[in-house]
Scaffold this motif. Structure first.
Motif, short mmCIF file in Angstrom:
data_model
loop_
_atom_site.label_atom_id
_atom_site.label_comp_id
_atom_site.label_asym_id
_atom_site.label_seq_id
_atom_site.Cartn_x
_atom_site.Cartn_y
_atom_site.Cartn_z
N LEU A 59 0.81 -1.26 -0.03
CA LEU A 59 0.02 0.06 0.12
C LEU A 59 0.82 1.21 -0.04
N SER A 60 2.04 1.25 0.79
CA SER A 60 2.68 2.61 0.88
C SER A 60 3.47 2.65 -0.48
N GLY A 61 3.88 1.55 -1.25
CA GLY A 61 4.56 1.56 -2.42
C GLY A 61 3.47 2.19 -3.62
N THR A 62 2.06 1.77 -3.51
CA THR A 62 1.26 2.41 -4.23
C THR A 62 1.00 3.79 -4.02
N VAL A 63 0.91 4.27 -2.86
CA VAL A 63 0.62 5.74 -2.80
C VAL A 63 1.88 6.45 -2.97
N GLY A 64 2.98 5.86 -2.63
CA GLY A 64 4.18 6.54 -3.13
C GLY A 64 4.44 6.69 -4.70
N ALA A 65 4.05 5.80 -5.44
CA ALA A 65 4.18 6.02 -6.95
C ALA A 65 2.97 6.93 -7.29
N THR A 66 1.80 6.96 -6.73
CA THR A 66 0.52 7.79 -6.98
C THR A 66 1.17 9.18 -6.71
N PHE A 67 1.82 9.36 -5.66
CA PHE A 67 2.10 10.85 -5.47
C PHE A 67 3.33 11.32 -6.49
N LEU A 68 4.28 10.40 -6.85
CA LEU A 68 5.02 10.85 -7.98
C LEU A 68 4.14 11.13 -9.11
N TRP A 69 3.28 10.23 -9.42
CA TRP A 69 2.49 10.60 -10.82
C TRP A 69 1.82 12.15 -10.66
N CYS A 70 1.29 12.10 -9.51
CA CYS A 70 0.49 13.54 -9.30
C CYS A 70 1.52 14.57 -9.43
N LEU A 71 2.83 14.54 -8.85
CA LEU A 71 3.83 15.68 -8.91
C LEU A 71 4.24 15.83 -10.48
N ILE A 72 4.05 14.76 -11.49
CA ILE A 72 4.54 14.95 -12.76
C ILE A 72 3.29 15.77 -13.59
N PHE A 77 1.31 17.89 -11.99
CA PHE A 77 0.99 18.82 -11.34
C PHE A 77 2.44 19.21 -10.73
N PRO A 78 3.10 20.10 -11.36
CA PRO A 78 4.69 20.36 -11.27
C PRO A 78 4.73 21.43 -10.00
N THR A 79 3.72 22.02 -9.83
CA THR A 79 3.61 23.15 -8.64
C THR A 79 2.43 23.02 -8.00
N PRO A 80 2.29 21.70 -7.09
CA PRO A 80 1.10 21.34 -6.53
C PRO A 80 0.90 22.25 -5.10
N ALA A 81 -0.57 22.21 -4.74
CA ALA A 81 -0.71 22.65 -3.22
C ALA A 81 -0.51 21.22 -2.29
N VAL A 82 0.64 21.11 -1.45
CA VAL A 82 0.93 19.82 -1.01
C VAL A 82 -0.33 19.15 -0.52
N PRO A 83 -0.77 19.87 0.59
CA PRO A 83 -2.11 19.19 1.25
C PRO A 83 -3.08 18.53 0.33
N GLU A 84 -3.32 19.36 -0.56
CA GLU A 84 -4.45 18.79 -1.77
C GLU A 84 -4.19 17.64 -2.29
N VAL A 85 -2.55 17.78 -2.77
CA VAL A 85 -1.97 16.63 -3.55
C VAL A 85 -1.94 15.33 -2.75
N LEU A 86 -1.61 15.54 -1.37
CA LEU A 86 -1.46 14.36 -0.44
C LEU A 86 -2.86 13.77 -0.25
N ALA A 87 -3.96 14.43 -0.03
CA ALA A 87 -5.29 13.96 0.01
C ALA A 87 -5.77 13.26 -1.45
N VAL A 88 -5.48 13.77 -2.28
CA VAL A 88 -5.86 13.12 -3.65
C VAL A 88 -5.09 11.99 -3.85
N THR A 89 -3.69 11.76 -3.36
CA THR A 89 -2.81 10.73 -3.69
C THR A 89 -3.25 9.51 -2.86
N VAL A 90 -3.72 9.76 -1.54
CA VAL A 90 -4.23 8.62 -0.69
C VAL A 90 -5.50 8.27 -1.43
N LEU A 91 -6.29 8.95 -1.52
CA LEU A 91 -7.63 8.57 -2.22
C LEU A 91 -7.68 7.61 -3.38
#
Length: 413
Positions: A16-29, A31-45
């Motif tokens: 699960l941690s690997g999945t969430v981590g890969a999703t976070f990297l995908w979100c950073l790609i 959205f290069p300049t994201p709002a971190v709290p929103e990206v973290l919430a979207v990443t987990v969901l």
């Protein structure tokens, strides 16, 4: 080696941690300049609900090819299987609450909006559930029983039952598979069940080979003893189980026939449907679902709750009408007559915020929730109508009445 040890020790958490981590990297790609709290919430969901089911599927597929797993790998496999079945059942139940499928509506029934008829003919539900229980019983027996106390014939019979459950899952996948929207997720739980069953059968075949010949059970019956010796070769269990599955299925059909099920219901369950891959029927067109208005959407909930009273006409097409919808429309009518400026402001506010919310409601359960949430407003609307109109019930009754109903069409349910 450390990664392998970590996975064996904490398989669910690490995957699960690997999945969430890969999703976070995908979100950073994306959205290069994201709002971190929103990206973290979207990443987990997104990681948990969208990607993790596919990760579990890939893991269970890989486990099918394990030949001689060690104790650590076996524990990891067991934990992943437990997570797959528990999360799979939970996610599937949540998914069924939001997808546009009515499992109580057969193909001749007219539905509303974007709803889809049941993929399994309701008349064959007992047959389908019987084969599902048969497959689950075989799986539980293989998983929990002590092979040292079980004769091979019973083991092969259990595998045959598992085969029937796997066949049911494969048929479901063929029936509902589509790359459109959320329905693809309906295939994941049965697909994982097939992978888990394949791995379990391979594991039990290997386990039997480790049992000493003296510990195997013998029979007093000559016939059973001869059959037992033939079944001692566990490499042939899949073949013997496949052959035994046919008479086992026939016996189940005969028993079901005693309870009113037709012998061909195992086939008609999938063909007496419409809008699915194995369907052979054509349903009448759906009623137009006006998804711009919350009360109109709420009228499409379950009949026992929302209590539809008749069909009406809005903008030239038929809509389901219940009392809540009539009261809301009558209130808006009074508001437009008595205070046009206030009505325009209210309409502008609703068009901005109400339309998107109404358009997101796709299932009867969501419509039920909207209906319940609108109840306090309904009472307020009703009080205003009774305070301002000399004939309030007449005004409520006249909402959505067609000017000239077609002669060949009945509008009242």
């Amino acid at each position: 080696m450390n990664l392998k040890h970590t996975f064996q020790t904490y398989p669910v958490l690490s995957s699960l941690s690997g999945t969430v981590g890969a999703t976070f990297l995908w979100c950073l790609i994306l959205f290069p300049t994201p709002a971190v709290p929103e990206v973290l919430a979207v990443t987990v969901l997104v990681g948990l609900f969208c990607f993790y089911p596919f990760v579990l599927t890939a893991l269970n597929l890989g486990f099918c090819f394990l030949k001689r797993p060690g104790d650590g790998t076996r524990r990891a496999v067991l934990h992943i299987e437990t997570a797959t079945l528990s999360l799979g059942i939970l996610f599937t139940l949540l998914l069924l609450c939001i997808v546009d499928i009515d499992f109580t509506a057969d193909w001749p029934q007219t539905l509303e909006g974007l709803m889809t008829h049941t993929p399994i003919w309701t008349g064959a539900y007992p047959t389908v559930f019987a084969f599902l229980l048969l497959g689950a019983a075989g799986f539980i027996l293989l998983r929990t029983a002590d092979f040292r106390k079980m004769p091979p014939l019973v083991i092969v019979g259990s595998i045959s039952s598992v085969y029937l459950g796997m066949a049911l899952c494969i048929t479901w996948i063929i029936q509902v598979f589509t790359v459109d929207g959320l329905k693809v997720y309906l295939c994941l739980l049965p697909l994982n069940w097939v992978f888990i069953c394949i791995r379990l059968i391979r594991e039990k075949i290997g386990e039997w080979k480790t049992i000493e010949e003296t510990e195997k059970r013998t029979f007093d019956s000559v016939f059973l003893e001869k059959l037992n010796r033939r079944l001692m070769d566990s490499d042939k269990w899949p073949l013997w189980a496949f052959l035994l599955a046919w008479p086992l299925a026939g016996l189940a059909v005969i028993i079901l026939a005693l309870f009113g099920q037709r012998p061909d219901n195992a086939i008609r369950a999938w063909t007496e449907t419409s809008q699915w891959n194995l369907s052979r029927q054509i349903s009448p067109p759906n009623l137009v679902h006006d998804e711009h208005y919350l009360c109109t959407v709420a009228a499409h909930g379950h009949r026992k709750l929302v209590k539809p009273v008749r069909m009406g006409v809005r903008r030239g097409h038929r809509v389901v009408v219940n009392r809540q919808l009539c009261i809301a429309n009558a209130f808006e009518q009074i508001l437009e007559e008595r205070s046009p400026r206030l009505h325009r402001n209210v309409r502008r506010f609703y068009d901005t915020y109400g339309f998107p919310l109404a358009g997101a409601i796709r299932s009867p359960w969501a419509s039920d929730a909207v209906y319940a949430a609108m109840k306090p407003l309904e009472w307020v609307f009703l009080a205003v109508i009774y305070l301002t109109d000399p004939r309030p019930e007449d005004r409520i009754f006249m909402q959505y009445i067609p000017p000239v109903p077609p002669a060949d069409q009945t509008f009242f349910l």
